[in-house]
Design an enzyme around this catalytic site. Structure first.
Site, PDB file in Angstrom:
ATOM      1  N   GLY A  16      86.132  -8.786 -29.681  1.00 49.40           N
ATOM      2  CA  GLY A  16      84.711  -9.482 -30.781  1.00 49.40           C
ATOM      3  C   GLY A  16      84.662 -10.467 -30.753  1.00 49.40           C
ATOM      4  O   GLY A  16      85.570 -10.882 -29.481  1.00 49.40           O
ATOM      5  N   ASN A  17      84.651 -11.312 -31.338  1.00 50.09           N
ATOM      6  CA  ASN A  17      84.464 -12.370 -31.544  1.00 50.09           C
ATOM      7  C   ASN A  17      84.036 -13.515 -32.634  1.00 50.09           C
ATOM      8  O   ASN A  17      83.838 -13.304 -33.159  1.00 50.09           O
ATOM      9  CB  ASN A  17      83.193 -12.851 -30.509  1.00 50.09           C
ATOM     10  CG  ASN A  17      82.139 -12.627 -30.869  1.00 50.09           C
ATOM     11  OD1 ASN A  17      81.144 -13.173 -32.315  1.00 50.09           O
ATOM     12  ND2 ASN A  17      81.236 -11.719 -30.425  1.00 50.09           N
ATOM     13  N   ARG A  18      83.997 -14.680 -32.275  1.00 47.67           N
ATOM     14  CA  ARG A  18      83.816 -15.861 -33.798  1.00 47.67           C
ATOM     15  C   ARG A  18      82.571 -15.858 -34.731  1.00 47.67           C
ATOM     16  O   ARG A  18      82.737 -16.528 -35.213  1.00 47.67           O
ATOM     17  CB  ARG A  18      85.043 -16.659 -33.526  1.00 47.67           C
ATOM     18  CG  ARG A  18      85.979 -17.056 -32.946  1.00 47.67           C
ATOM     19  CD  ARG A  18      86.547 -18.351 -32.172  1.00 47.67           C
ATOM     20  NE  ARG A  18      86.891 -19.350 -33.362  1.00 47.67           N
ATOM     21  CZ  ARG A  18      87.169 -20.278 -32.945  1.00 47.67           C
ATOM     22  NH1 ARG A  18      86.939 -20.812 -32.489  1.00 47.67           N
ATOM     23  NH2 ARG A  18      86.713 -21.298 -34.038  1.00 47.67           N
ATOM     24  N   SER A  19      81.872 -15.490 -34.498  1.00 45.92           N
ATOM     25  CA  SER A  19      80.547 -15.078 -35.430  1.00 45.92           C
ATOM     26  C   SER A  19      80.506 -14.779 -36.648  1.00 45.92           C
ATOM     27  O   SER A  19      81.153 -13.886 -36.717  1.00 45.92           O
ATOM     28  CB  SER A  19      79.358 -14.820 -34.180  1.00 45.92           C
ATOM     29  OG  SER A  19      77.871 -13.993 -34.579  1.00 45.92           O
TER      30      SER A  19
ATOM     31  N   ALA B 123      75.843 -12.662 -31.072  1.00 43.50           N
ATOM     32  CA  ALA B 123      76.631 -13.292 -30.017  1.00 43.50           C
ATOM     33  C   ALA B 123      77.430 -11.773 -29.572  1.00 43.50           C
ATOM     34  O   ALA B 123      78.294 -11.357 -30.184  1.00 43.50           O
ATOM     35  CB  ALA B 123      77.318 -13.944 -30.652  1.00 43.50           C
TER      36      ALA B 123
END
Ligand code: CTP
Length: 461
Positions: free
Chosen positions: A230-233, A297
């Protein structure tokens, strides 16, 4: 996953407190407004501060109180003007006889009258004073005048007053003041005059009838049933854009990856946790849309194979990755022949330099690209502010100052609305639509590469 919303979720409220003994009740009002989900900026007159200290309001609102009309933000903008422009509503409680007289006459010598004059947001006024003062014809005339501005006056209650007298003058019950604020926000700012320089989108309603698709949050690519890349969005930027578009009258669909902020209750929300699901949802929604804003993102890579059972510690897997679809580039190709063509907006989160942004705008085939350097203070992950550069066709990149994501959303939609209006005008006359960022030419064949670099996905917030 979306959280349940309060009635003022995502709304910015200015709470003006003037110098009455009832100022202590404004503390309860502040707590109730924040419990409804509002971000509250307290404006305190100097005489109000004699009744209740700034520290109480700053602690409970989580932000500095404004008392001085001359106060500047760190970026040198005038603090109460910025607050006034961002407000969904202003509530003045308690409002003294003196403050109402000043407001009725447009005398901007305190921070609250100054903010009210600068704002097109609806204003709620809750008077509190001695019964005799409230009954005086001067006060009554001022109350009438405030009503004539479209201000909602919440009548004081009758009861025992600080003077020892009994009569009308007690501040209305905070719960009913909150109800008045909720109603005022729902009513929208168009009650007020949309004067020169006003930025209130609700006042303009310039996206009325438009269908706007906004992607928000980060995608998550499964590794096994419990893990993902995943990512930090957080989805905050996308949520603010969706909210701003709703305020302007648009019909909004949010295609949501993983988000950790509330999404507007008035949007249609389609859940799309993976890139493949987001692609499908975005392309489907785009079929009838006027605007696509890809604030999500989106993962560049996903595991080639996701395990159907949980990977165990002893397995020590090596992940083989494959590139994902470039949703935005595909969206641009899919609308290439449409007249008028939908306005396409991309975001680009870069690190260290924005030099690649103009080329990225051309590669994606977008009309506008909002680029930011996530390493800059105030422009990274999960913060309420952003410092962005706008890349548009036929124009030099525009650097915007550090501002709230909400203000970024409003400014961006100003540009989107202008493009839409121009494009509709053109398609009505000549059948031509305006062009995306593509070597400065309008409406060329779109070429959007699907090449994906191995850089990690970054948040757009
Ligand atoms: N985007 C998309 N599909 C992807 C990747 C990105 O639609 N698979 C969209 C994003 O939502 C954003 C824009 O494309 O609006 C730019 O994303 P960005 O990650 O900056 O660009 P990339 O295409 O990934 O280019 P690079 O990896 O070279 O930075």
């Amino acid at each position: 996953m979306t959280a349940t919303e309060g009635r003022l979720e995502g709304r910015s409220i200015l709470l003006g407190v003037t110098g009455s003994i009832a100022a202590y009740k404004a503390v309860d009002l502040l707590r109730r407004l924040t419990a409804e989900g509002a971000s509250v900026q307290v404006l305190l007159t100097h005489s109000a501060a004699a009744f209740v200290g700034r520290l109480t309001f700053e602690t409970l609102s989580g932000r500095p109180v404004l008392s001085d009309p001359l106060e500047l933000l760190p970026d040198r903008r005038i603090a109460h003007i910025v607050a006034a422009r961002e407000a969904d509503a202003i509530v003045v409680a308690p409002a003294t006889a003196h403050w109402m007289a000043a407001m009725a006459s447009g005398l901007a010598d305190d921070v609250i009258t100054a903010a009210c004059l600068a704002s097109t947001a609806p204003v709620v006024v809750a008077p509190a004073m001695d019964a005799g003062m409230y009954a005086h014809p001067a006060t009554a005339a001022n109350v009438d005048r405030l009503r004539s501005f479209g201000y909602r006056v919440v009548d004081p209650e009758s009861g025992l007053l600080a003077s020892g007298l009994v009569g009308p003058g007690r501040l209305a019950d905070p719960a009913s003041i909150v109800d008045a604020v909720v109603a005022a926000v729902a009513r929208g700012a168009w009650l007020a005059v949309d004067g020169p320089g006003a930025t209130s989108a609700a006042a303009r309603h310039d996206l009325a009838g438009c269908r706007v698709v906004v992607s928000a949050g980060g995608t998550a690519e499964p590794i096994d049933p419990v893990r993902f890349i995943g990512n930090r969005s957080t989805g905050l930027m996308g949520a603010e854009i969706a909210r701003a578009a709703i305020r302007r009258g648009a019909d909004v669909t949010v295609v949501a990856g993983h988000v950790s902020v509330p999404l507007p209750a008035d949007a249609r929300v389609v859940s799309a946790p993976t890139t493949a699901e987001m692609r499908e949802a975005v392309l489907a929604a785009l079929a009838g849309a006027d605007v696509l804003v890809m604030a999500a993102a989106v993962a560049d890579f996903r595991p080639r194979r996701a395990s159907s059972t949980k990977l165990t510690r002893d397995a020590a897997p090596v992940l083989e990755l494959e590139p994902t679809e470039d949703i935005l580039a595909e969206a641009a190709r899919s609308v290439a022949g449409r007249v008028p063509r939908p306005v396409l907006v991309g975001f680009a989160a870069e690190t260290g330099s924005l030099d690649r942004a103009p080329e990225k705008a051309r590669r994606k085939g977008v009309d506008l690209l909002v680029a930011n350097d996530v390493l800059e203070p105030g422009a990274g992950f999960a913060v309420e502010t952003n410092r962005v550069t706008l890349i548009a066709a036929d124009a030099a990149p525009e650097s915007w100052p550090l501002m709230s994501k909400r203000e970024v959303a409003e400014r961006l939609l100003d540009r989107v609305a202008a493009l839409l209006a121009a494009r509709r005008g053109q398609s009505g006359g000549s059948g031509q639509s305006g062009g995306p960022v593509q070597n400065g030419r309008a409406d060329p064949p779109l070429v959007a590469d699907v090449a994906v670099s191995p850089s990690a996905r970054e948040d757009v917030e």
